[in-house]
Write a protein that holds these residues in place. Structure first.
Motif, PDB file in Angstrom:
ATOM      1  N   LEU A 418      33.557  -2.677  -1.521  1.00  0.00           N
ATOM      2  CA  LEU A 418      33.969  -2.713  -2.928  1.00  0.00           C
ATOM      3  C   LEU A 418      35.380  -2.152  -3.118  1.00  0.00           C
ATOM      4  N   LYS A 419      35.772  -1.243  -2.221  1.00  0.00           N
ATOM      5  CA  LYS A 419      37.120  -0.684  -2.331  1.00  0.00           C
ATOM      6  C   LYS A 419      38.165  -1.782  -2.109  1.00  0.00           C
ATOM      7  N   VAL A 420      37.868  -2.662  -1.139  1.00  0.00           N
ATOM      8  CA  VAL A 420      38.787  -3.773  -0.868  1.00  0.00           C
ATOM      9  C   VAL A 420      38.901  -4.654  -2.114  1.00  0.00           C
ATOM     10  N   TRP A 421      37.753  -4.913  -2.727  1.00  0.00           N
ATOM     11  CA  TRP A 421      37.764  -5.733  -3.936  1.00  0.00           C
ATOM     12  C   TRP A 421      38.625  -5.086  -5.020  1.00  0.00           C
ATOM     13  N   ARG A 422      38.429  -3.773  -5.196  1.00  0.00           N
ATOM     14  CA  ARG A 422      39.147  -3.112  -6.272  1.00  0.00           C
ATOM     15  C   ARG A 422      40.651  -3.172  -6.029  1.00  0.00           C
ATOM     16  N   ASN A 423      41.047  -2.844  -4.797  1.00  0.00           N
ATOM     17  CA  ASN A 423      42.477  -2.882  -4.480  1.00  0.00           C
ATOM     18  C   ASN A 423      43.042  -4.284  -4.674  1.00  0.00           C
ATOM     19  N   ALA A 424      42.298  -5.275  -4.190  1.00  0.00           N
ATOM     20  CA  ALA A 424      42.771  -6.657  -4.314  1.00  0.00           C
ATOM     21  C   ALA A 424      42.876  -7.035  -5.784  1.00  0.00           C
ATOM     22  N   LEU A 425      41.867  -6.636  -6.546  1.00  0.00           N
ATOM     23  CA  LEU A 425      41.855  -6.987  -7.967  1.00  0.00           C
ATOM     24  C   LEU A 425      43.088  -6.426  -8.660  1.00  0.00           C
ATOM     25  N   ILE A 426      43.382  -5.143  -8.378  1.00  0.00           N
ATOM     26  CA  ILE A 426      44.536  -4.507  -9.028  1.00  0.00           C
ATOM     27  C   ILE A 426      45.810  -5.278  -8.702  1.00  0.00           C
ATOM     28  N   ARG A 427      45.973  -5.604  -7.405  1.00  0.00           N
ATOM     29  CA  ARG A 427      47.209  -6.289  -7.009  1.00  0.00           C
ATOM     30  C   ARG A 427      47.296  -7.691  -7.588  1.00  0.00           C
TER      31      ARG A 427
END
Lengths: 660, 155
Positions: A418-427
């Motif tokens: 989920l951390k990957v998702w969050r970072n990707a989402l922000i970018r």
């Protein structure tokens, strides 16, 4: 050469296709090697006779043999040679022959490239393709014989439909059919696996390259058709939600879903039943497409005159193929279970969402396309369903897909971080919003334009982030295997397509004007100056040719010559003149003379219209690129037993790829 | 819940949700966006919706096409050989629009005149849209006139 020879060749091909259906399948069933070994010979023999028939028909066009009714209806002495040859598939009978030729092409390709498949499986695949061929050949011979003679022989032919006298005819039908028919291979693989009661899903890996190539061709065919309609129909539209376009779009949607479902089945062993079902439906929609186009049941620019016997034959054939396949599926598929489990947040879930949206969109298109027929059958009046239905619904259905698209490749199989998702989402949000703001500063106005820019960048940013991730994490030389490259190309193509479709729709300036020679009209930033109309002569038409000088801020941009052609058969055809560019097309088409020397003209400024097709071409390249992946190279001939054992033996490698 | 069941549940719920939403949307959109085709006889009998767009199919009556000078407006009459409806269209007519040919127009009825926003003519010049053909056949049946009296209805 004698056209009756063509007829004989077709009948021989029919007989061979019947054998090709029966012998290998019986052989596989009985375990008889000699019977199974007939498959390649029968397939190649059938291909030779169909190619012979095709060649004879082409020859009849070449030598202007108007004693052949089909030639007399679709050719003319003054028709240029390249249209004479492509007129072979300019109407119903010949395009069926092309369909057959391409089916044989695929079968022969399978014979050449698939020699390393397990013997029984290969025999079943060829058998199923034989069945498909048998149906079509029977159809052609009984209802649509291209070699019928005409008596008395007319001195000249009726000429090819002027709309078809265009380079588009040379490319569009063959590529589209390559796609349509290509799905028969995925279908044959699926049916062969059901027939053989394969419990493992190894067949999916063998089927994947074929599905990808077919889908690539279908994409190209649709792009070619769209571009053709754009400049030939004379009003600059690129998609009409016409029944026949829908007919090619439905297998495309299913094909896109199938490609992803196959990937899940191949790598994670999941969704096996779904993959089988999509393989069946992909081909069913190809058949339905052929049925809709050829029966003339629906009012469409493509419709030929209605012949009930033809429609009924295809309907029965469709019922046999689809009904039989689904019955087989119902009997055998419950055995097919298993696969690795996955969490709610995982790559699988995102791909399932994509799959669902694509299939639901296909169902939506099907409903809208067939609704007029249903309405007629129920006697509630003659109905037509147009773009106001399809457009908004398609947009709504594709929104979740586009939103999910960047995250699919970035997430892991089984359970996403989920951390990957969050970072990707922000970018991705940051990039998309920045693009929107830049667009606004540059001059994009209106919610729709900004939506187009942000949506396109949303998708492209996802692809870019995936590319960066691979660059950082994977060892040199293994960063972008072809399978991944194909995915990236196709996904990026979707971004390009979104930009093109939405920006063209929202930014185009379109005007219908009446102009006298010497008059000016402003379209967007451009000034169109009309210099009147002159007569000119083409090979088999005469034309009224307008001259329109386009300037921008006083600087000459281009001089366009739209034409209104009158063909030797008396048909009138508008030829738009287009100045094509990466960022905009300038489009002029000539209407009618409306008295006092004035003419009606269509003058368009269409920004980003090429991106629509550019995106499609990228998707096609993506489909083709996947095939080159080492994953799909067949190992040396393997016995069924070892094949079944293979996935376990390979498990570590698969897991490693799965984590990618 | 075991993982297999859980996954099935997720998939099933996703499918049900998507199908539900899609069905609702589609039915709603279909109802709003269907256009019906009428023949001039049906329009004359008052069957066509007033104020709503619909399609009018028939044959372009001989000698009825007139351009309004200096504009892109064309006036013509669509007939099924029994009743006729005057039509007005502003824009560029398709290549195959011709007198005596079948055509389908989309538009609204305003003060007894059909104001068309779209005119379709078939690309195959020997082709009559089945919808028009049936509209004509229907009109013919209702009038109990033998087919020979139709007078060159079909090109």
């Amino acid at each position: 050469m004698n056209p009756e020879l063509g007829q004989v060749a077709l009948i021989l091909a029919l007989l061979l296709s019947g054998l090709q259906c029966l012998l290998p399948i019986i052989g596989a069933w009985r375990g008889s090697k000699p019977l199974m070994a007939t498959a390649p010979t029968l397939a190649i023999g059938q291909a030779v006779f169909v190619a012979l028939a095709f060649g004879i028909l082409m020859w009849s066009f070449w030598i202007n043999d108007f004693s052949v009714a089909y030639v007399a209806q679709n050719s003319n002495l003054s028709l240029p040679w390249f249209y004479k040859l492509s007129a072979v598939w300019g109407a119903h009978e010949g395009s069926l022959l092309l369909w057959m030729l391409i089916l044989n092409g695929w079968t022969v390709a399978l014979v050449v490239l698939g020699g390393k498949l397990p013997e029984a499986f290969f025999a079943r695949v060829i058998g199923v393709l034989g069945f498909v061929a048998f149906g079509f050949l029977l159809y052609m011979i009984t209802t649509s014989n291209p070699f019928l003679r005409l008596f008395p022989v007319p001195p000249n032919g009726a000429d090819l439909n002027p709309v078809l006298q265009d380079p588009g005819l040379v490319f569009h039908p063959p590529t589209l059919y390559m796609g349509y028919v290509g799905f028969s291979v995925a279908f044959a693989f699926a049916i062969a696996s059901l027939l053989g009661g394969e419990l493992k899903s190894t067949w999916v890996r063998w089927a994947r390259p074929w599905t990808n190539v077919a889908w690539g061709f279908l994409t190209l065919g649709i792009v070619a058709g769209s571009a053709w309609a754009y400049y030939e129909l004379g009003w600059g539209g690129w998609w009409f939600w016409d029944p026949v376009e829908n007919a090619s779009f439905m297998p495309w949607l299913i094909g896109a879903a199938l490609i992803h479902a196959q990937a899940i089945t191949d790598k994670r062993d999941g969704l096996r039943a779904w993959t089988l079902l999509l393989s069946i439906f992909g081909f069913a929609f190809s058949l339905l497409g052929t049925f809709l186009v050829r029966s003339g049941l629906l009012t469409s620019v493509h419709a030929f005159a209605f012949a009930p016997s033809r429609g009924i034959f295809i309907l029965v054939y469709l019922a046999v193929v689809v009904g039989g396949s689904l019955l087989l599926y119902a009997l055998r598929a419950p055995k097919v279970t298993g696969g690795k489990s996955f969490a709610l947040a995982s790559r699988e879930t995102l791909m399932v969402i994509g799959n669902l949206m694509l299939t639901v969109a296909c169902a939506m298109v099907l409903l809208g396309t067939l609704y007029p027929l249903v309405g007629e059958a129920l006697d509630i009046g003659r109905i037509s369903v147009g773009p106001p239905y399809f457009g908004p619904l398609f947009l709504i259905l594709m929104t979740p897909l586009v939103l999910a698209l960047p995250f699919g490749p970035l997430s892991r199989w089984g359970k996403a971080d989920l951390k990957v998702w969050r970072n990707a989402l922000i970018r991705i949000v940051a990039l998309a919003v920045t693009a929107g703001i830049i667009g606004f500063i540059v001059g994009a106005r209106g919610g729709y334009q900004l939506l187009g820019i942000t949506a396109a960048v949303w998708v492209m940013a996802g692809v870019a982030m995936f590319a960066i991730k691979r660059w950082r994490e994977a060892p040199r030389g293994k960063r972008y295997p072809f399978e991944m490259l194909g995915m990236m190309l196709a996904h990026f193509g979707i971004g390009v397509f979104i930009a093109g479709a939405i920006l063209t729709t929202s930014m185009s300036v379109e005007q219908d004007v009446s102009m006298k020679p010497g008059a000016n009209v402003d379209v967007g930033a451009y000034d169109f100056h009309f210099n009147g109309v002159t007569e000119t002569q083409g090979p088999n038409y005469r034309a009224q040719q307008g001259t329109v000088v386009i300037t921008r801020n006083g600087k000459h941009v281009v001089t366009l010559h739209p034409q209104k052609r009158t063909y030797s058969g008396g048909q009138v055809q508008t030829e738009a003149a287009i100045e094509a560019g990466v960022f905009r097309d300038l489009y002029v088409s000539l209407g009618d003379s409306i008295g006092d020397g004035a003419w009606s003209l269509r003058v368009y400024d269409k920004p980003f219209v090429r991106w629509i097709w550019g995106g499609g071409v990228l998707m096609m390249l993506g489909g083709f690129a996947v095939v080159l992946d080492r994953r799909f190279r067949l190992k040396r001939a393997v016995e069924p037993e070892t094949v079944h054992a293979k996935p376990e033996a390979e498990a570590p490698r698969k897991l490693a790829e799965g984590e990618a | 819940m075991n993982p297999v069941r859980k996954r099935r549940l997720i998939i099933t719920l996703l499918i049900l949700g998507a199908v539900g939403v899609a069905t609702t949307l589609s039915v709603f959109a279909l109802q709003k966006n269907m256009t019906y085709l009428y023949s001039p006889t049906e329009v004359d009998a008052g069957n066509a919706p007033g104020g709503h767009p619909f399609r009018l199919g028939g044959i372009v009556k001989e000698g009825s096409v007139h351009r309004v000078p200096g504009t892109l407006t064309t006036d013509f009459v669509i007939t099924d050989r029994f009743q006729s409806i005057p039509v007005s269209y502003t824009g560029i007519l398709p290549d195959l629009f011709r007198v005596g040919q079948s055509t389908i127009t989309t538009g609204k009825l305003e003060n007894g005149k059909f104001v068309a926003t779209q005119v379709l003519a078939k690309h195959d010049s020997t082709y009559m849209p089945p919808q028009v053909e049936q509209a004509i056949a229907k009109a013919e049946k209702e009038h109990r006139v033998p087919k020979t009296a139709q007078g060159g209805g079909a090109p």
